[in-house]
Motif scaffolding. Structure first.
Motif, PDB file in Angstrom:
ATOM      1  N   SER A 440      -0.474  13.739   2.721  1.00  0.00           N
ATOM      2  CA  SER A 440      -1.136  12.729   3.551  1.00  0.00           C
ATOM      3  C   SER A 440      -1.874  11.740   2.667  1.00  0.00           C
ATOM      4  O   SER A 440      -2.268  12.046   1.532  1.00  0.00           O
ATOM      5  CB  SER A 440      -2.126  13.385   4.520  1.00  0.00           C
ATOM      6  N   LEU A 441      -2.053  10.529   3.206  1.00  0.00           N
ATOM      7  CA  LEU A 441      -2.873   9.498   2.583  1.00  0.00           C
ATOM      8  C   LEU A 441      -4.062   9.239   3.495  1.00  0.00           C
ATOM      9  O   LEU A 441      -3.916   9.202   4.728  1.00  0.00           O
ATOM     10  CB  LEU A 441      -2.065   8.216   2.364  1.00  0.00           C
ATOM     11  N   ALA A 460      -5.869   2.944   0.400  1.00  0.00           N
ATOM     12  CA  ALA A 460      -5.748   4.341   0.809  1.00  0.00           C
ATOM     13  C   ALA A 460      -6.141   5.255  -0.349  1.00  0.00           C
ATOM     14  O   ALA A 460      -6.335   4.818  -1.485  1.00  0.00           O
ATOM     15  CB  ALA A 460      -4.331   4.626   1.270  1.00  0.00           C
ATOM     16  N   ALA A 461      -6.244   6.545  -0.032  1.00  0.00           N
ATOM     17  CA  ALA A 461      -6.621   7.543  -1.032  1.00  0.00           C
ATOM     18  C   ALA A 461      -5.673   8.725  -0.948  1.00  0.00           C
ATOM     19  O   ALA A 461      -5.078   9.014   0.101  1.00  0.00           O
ATOM     20  CB  ALA A 461      -8.062   7.995  -0.817  1.00  0.00           C
ATOM     21  N   THR A 531       5.473   3.282  -1.424  1.00  0.00           N
ATOM     22  CA  THR A 531       4.968   3.727  -0.129  1.00  0.00           C
ATOM     23  C   THR A 531       3.711   4.581  -0.230  1.00  0.00           C
ATOM     24  O   THR A 531       3.212   5.051   0.799  1.00  0.00           O
ATOM     25  CB  THR A 531       6.060   4.518   0.617  1.00  0.00           C
ATOM     26  N   ILE A 532       3.179   4.809  -1.422  1.00  0.00           N
ATOM     27  CA  ILE A 532       1.902   5.524  -1.523  1.00  0.00           C
ATOM     28  C   ILE A 532       0.723   4.560  -1.379  1.00  0.00           C
ATOM     29  O   ILE A 532      -0.429   5.006  -1.353  1.00  0.00           O
ATOM     30  CB  ILE A 532       1.785   6.296  -2.854  1.00  0.00           C
ATOM     31  N   VAL A 554      -4.277   9.040   7.581  1.00  0.00           N
ATOM     32  CA  VAL A 554      -3.671   7.988   8.405  1.00  0.00           C
ATOM     33  C   VAL A 554      -2.174   7.838   8.175  1.00  0.00           C
ATOM     34  O   VAL A 554      -1.477   7.253   9.013  1.00  0.00           O
ATOM     35  CB  VAL A 554      -4.372   6.632   8.139  1.00  0.00           C
ATOM     36  N   MET A 555      -1.666   8.337   7.060  1.00  0.00           N
ATOM     37  CA  MET A 555      -0.235   8.223   6.761  1.00  0.00           C
ATOM     38  C   MET A 555       0.280   9.569   6.280  1.00  0.00           C
ATOM     39  O   MET A 555      -0.434  10.319   5.602  1.00  0.00           O
ATOM     40  CB  MET A 555       0.014   7.140   5.700  1.00  0.00           C
ATOM     41  N   ARG A 556       1.544   9.859   6.644  1.00  0.00           N
ATOM     42  CA  ARG A 556       2.166  11.129   6.290  1.00  0.00           C
ATOM     43  C   ARG A 556       3.485  10.840   5.583  1.00  0.00           C
ATOM     44  O   ARG A 556       4.400  10.233   6.165  1.00  0.00           O
ATOM     45  CB  ARG A 556       2.414  11.955   7.550  1.00  0.00           C
ATOM     46  N   ASN A 557       3.581  11.227   4.309  1.00  0.00           N
ATOM     47  CA  ASN A 557       4.757  10.925   3.491  1.00  0.00           C
ATOM     48  C   ASN A 557       5.424  12.211   3.017  1.00  0.00           C
ATOM     49  O   ASN A 557       4.783  13.265   2.908  1.00  0.00           O
ATOM     50  CB  ASN A 557       4.363  10.085   2.272  1.00  0.00           C
TER      51      ASN A 557
END
Length: 738
Positions: A440-441, A460-461, A531-532, A554-557
């Motif tokens: 996750s980010l 983001a982190a 995309t990171i 907030v983001m799932r990669n």
């Protein structure tokens, strides 16, 4: 008897057909070489991860579209040969031959020479096609071995295309010969010189440019009113005011000339307008750079508008310089009587002044076309290298799944899960994963979740554990962070100056878990994919694991590196399966993207090669057209002005002096448009490269770009030398024959 006559005429006139043969051979060679890779017998060994079908069809379409320009070139060369042989046709008609027979004999003769050129062109095309194949294998990262190949379908395409072109132009020549009177044929090469007056198209060019200048003035005034501020840096104010004042000065100069200097002619008007237009082009070119450096609030429409103004200024500069070239020669002649009357200078200056005065339109069009061709060749390595370098950053993993929260407005709707559909598909297809990471980010502060302004998204982190797992996937050593510290990961496109400025002003980071301090090793720049990073950001925060547990994901990669490359067909099936479940565009929810190295590389390399093929082939064709027209112009003059050289010889000029005079005439005639085109291309190309210097540093490399530019210069010099030598030999032969 007719066959013998055709063969005898062709054999006797083979030297006259030298330019015709050289031009046709080059055209056929390029056509066959570029079209050969579209043959159904062409089966390059580029691996199962690539699909050659799309590339083959795209290249064929590009080559055939560009080849339409060759019809104009064939027509121009045939008109030259028709004019050169008119006196011979008149003699044949006076001896009793029918006009129809003369026309068809010339048609058969040009067809024979065309067939000879097609044969030699296909032979050279087989060699040149190896260069195209080597370029293809290089782009696809494969080893190349020289192989002699002749593709039957490409040979038929080449013969068929040029047979149609030669027959179409030949029938036009037949019609023209049958309608031309004998008296006109006899006097075709003895017309009086054209009236020594300059082309009248320049006033039209000036009128159009003045309209653009008025537009520039109004636009500059609007930008000052809406955007300029006294608090802005001095260079920005100079840019804003200059782009309004300089165009206004051009209009003022026109007004002064209209009321005061009109008797001096349009040359006096141009002398002032050229200097101001050069300054205007420089000021317009500054706008994109100033916008990037000082983050000006100028839209893309304004940037494109000023780039259009710069292009118009440069076109006007080319037109004006060539138009004033004869005036420059006359001025030098009047101020240097010693050089004026020395040796054959009087003859040389008279000839050049006459030609430049009456052919400024042709020279200008040739110069503009040459400039476009050179810029196309210079742009090829930049565009393709940029795309390939960017591809290496985009496709670092065999499977790359990412999500975006741009259209998510409730925290409960944020993406979760591990994309198990892909896991099932890989197990079904027997695709083994060498490394697989789902992570996750996070946002450092939950309150930043609703920041959705373009270029205002928060960075983001990523947790330290996930970041080190990514580094291990890519072969980089892990990093460490102490408690209460953070570090940063940067995109390749970010410059060292941008990184230094950002880190200088962000030594502390406020998070929902407390304030963190910048680590002693603050920045990492190894490429890790696009995309990171959050939308419109170039930096990613690296935070301790305990801190990330308290932040909002907030983001799932998910990134996967497979043991073996995924085949093209399997990659297509995986992409379709993922898109059916996870929407790529979602108006009121998370958006998902899947990138597979196989599909990305295949599409990118195919598109790059099609673009490269179309631009290189088009540039070569344009160069050949320009150099052919320049050569034919001089060879027509050699026939028309033979008597002048005879008079010069009777006045005591030695044979060596006449040869030097021919070299000087051809040197100016070829050198003027080529030199102007080279200078303009150097300026525009340098400006373009400077504007994308960050992309060149990140994706291409200056060494690779320098090698490509050197190759471009070498190609231009080779073509120029070939046509210059052929023109000199034919010009000298025509003069000595008299």
């Amino acid at each position: 008897m007719t066959t013998k006559l055709i063969w005898r005429n062709a054999r006797r006139s083979v030297q006259d057909y030298l330019i015709y043969i050289v031009t046709m051979t080059l055209c056929v060679m390029l056509f066959y070489a570029f079209l050969s890779i579209t043959s159904r017998y062409y089966q390059p060994d580029i691996g199962t991860t690539y699909d050659f079908t799309f590339l083959s069809g795209g290249v064929r379409m590009a080559v055939l579209l560009v080849a339409l320009l060759l019809l104009f070139l064939i027509y121009t060369v045939n008109r030259y040969m028709l004019r050169r042989r008119q006196k011979e046709f008149a003699v044949q008609l006076l001896l009793g031959m029918e006009q129809r027979s003369v026309a068809w004999l010339f048609f058969a003769e040009t067809l024979l020479m065309g067939a000879l050129s097609v044969g030699m062109g296909i032979g050279l095309g087989v060699i040149c096609s190896q260069w195209i194949t080597a370029m293809l294998y290089t782009d696809y990262g494969q080893a190349y071995h020289f192989v002699w190949t002749l593709f039957p379908d490409t040979v038929l395409w080449t013969i068929g295309y040029f047979a149609i072109c030669l027959c179409a132009v030949g029938l036009m020549n037949v019609r023209m010969i049958r309608k031309t009177k004998i008296i006109d044929m006899l006097s075709a090469q003895r017309h009086n010189d054209p009236v020594l007056q300059k082309s009248r198209w320049m006033p039209t060019i000036c009128a159009v440019y003045l309209i653009f200048t008025l537009w520039m003035t109004i636009t500059g005034a609007e930008k000052i009113y809406f955007y300029c501020d006294t608090r802005m840096p001095f260079p920005v104010q100079v840019m804003f005011w200059g782009n309004a004042i300089v165009p206004a000065a051009i209009l003022l100069w026109f007004g002064l000339w209209l009321f005061v200097g009109r008797r001096k002619g349009i040359s006096a008007l141009l002398a002032g307008m050229l200097g101001l237009s050069a300054l205007c082009a420089a000021l317009a070119a500054c706008v994109p750079g100033m916008q990037r450096k000082y983050s000006l609030n100028l839209g893309i429409g304004t940037i494109n508008q000023y780039l259009l103004f710069m292009a118009v200024d440069l076109l006007f500069l080319i037109c004006g310089i060539i138009y004033l070239a004869s005036d420059i020669l006359q001025g030098w002649k009047q101020r240097s009587p010693k050089h004026h009357y020395g040796g054959t200078n009087l003859f040389f200056l008279g000839e050049m002044t006459s030609k430049l005065s009456t052919t400024s339109k042709t020279m200008t069009m040739i110069c503009i076309t040459l400039t476009a061709a050179i810029l196309m060749l210079l742009a090829v390595p930049v565009l393709t290298g940029w795309s390939q370098g960017y591809l290496a950053i985009r496709s670092m993993y065999d499977v790359q799944i990412s999500s975006r929260y741009n259209n998510v407005y409730e925290e409960n709707d944020l993406p979760v899960g591990n994309y198990d559909t892909i896991t099932s598909f890989m197990a079904e297809k027997g695709i083994d994963a060498q490394s697989d990471l789902t992570f996750s980010l996070y946002l450092p502060r939950r309150e930043d979740f609703h920041k959705r302004v373009k270029l205002g998204f928060p960075a983001a982190a990523i947790s330290l554990q996930d970041y080190n797992a990514l580094r291990r996937m890519l072969g980089h050593p892990p990093i460490t962070l102490d408690d209460g510290e953070f570090a940063t990961q940067w995109q390749t496109i970010a410059t060292p100056e941008e990184r230094a400025e950002y880190l200088c002003t962000h030594t502390k980071l406020e998070t929902d878990a407390g304030v963190l301090n910048l680590a002693s090793q603050p920045a990492y720049t190894e490429p890790m994919g696009e995309t990171i990073y959050n939308s419109y950001t170039d930096v990613l925060y690296i935070l301790p694991d305990a801190v990330c547990q308290q932040l909002l994901p907030v983001m799932r990669n998910r990134y996967i590196c497979t043991a073996d490359p995924i085949s093209f067909r399997s990659a297509q099936e995986m992409g379709k399966l993922f898109s059916d479940i996870y929407p790529e565009e979602n108006a009121d929810g998370p958006s998902y993207t899947i990138r597979m190295r196989t599909l990305q590389v295949n599409e990118n390399k195919a598109s790059n090669f099609i673009l490269k093929t179309a631009m290189v082939y088009g540039a070569f064709v344009l160069m050949v057209i320009c150099l052919t027209v320049l050569a034919l112009q001089q060879l027509m003059d050699a026939e028309q002005y033979q008597a002048r050289f005879l008079v010069l010889q009777r006045l005591g000029a030695e044979e060596g002096e006449i040869r030097k005079l021919i070299l000087r005439l051809l040197g100016i005639w070829f050198g003027l448009p080529v030199s102007i085109a080279a200078v303009i291309s150097l300026v525009v190309g340098g400006y373009f490269l400077q504007s994308i210097s960050a992309e060149i540093r990140a994706y291409i490399g200056s060494d690779v770009l320098a090698a490509q530019c050197t190759t471009t210069v070498g190609i231009l010099i080779l073509l120029l030398g070939c046509y210059f030598i052929c023109t000199y030999l034919l010009f000298q032969r025509s003069v000595e024959k008299r």
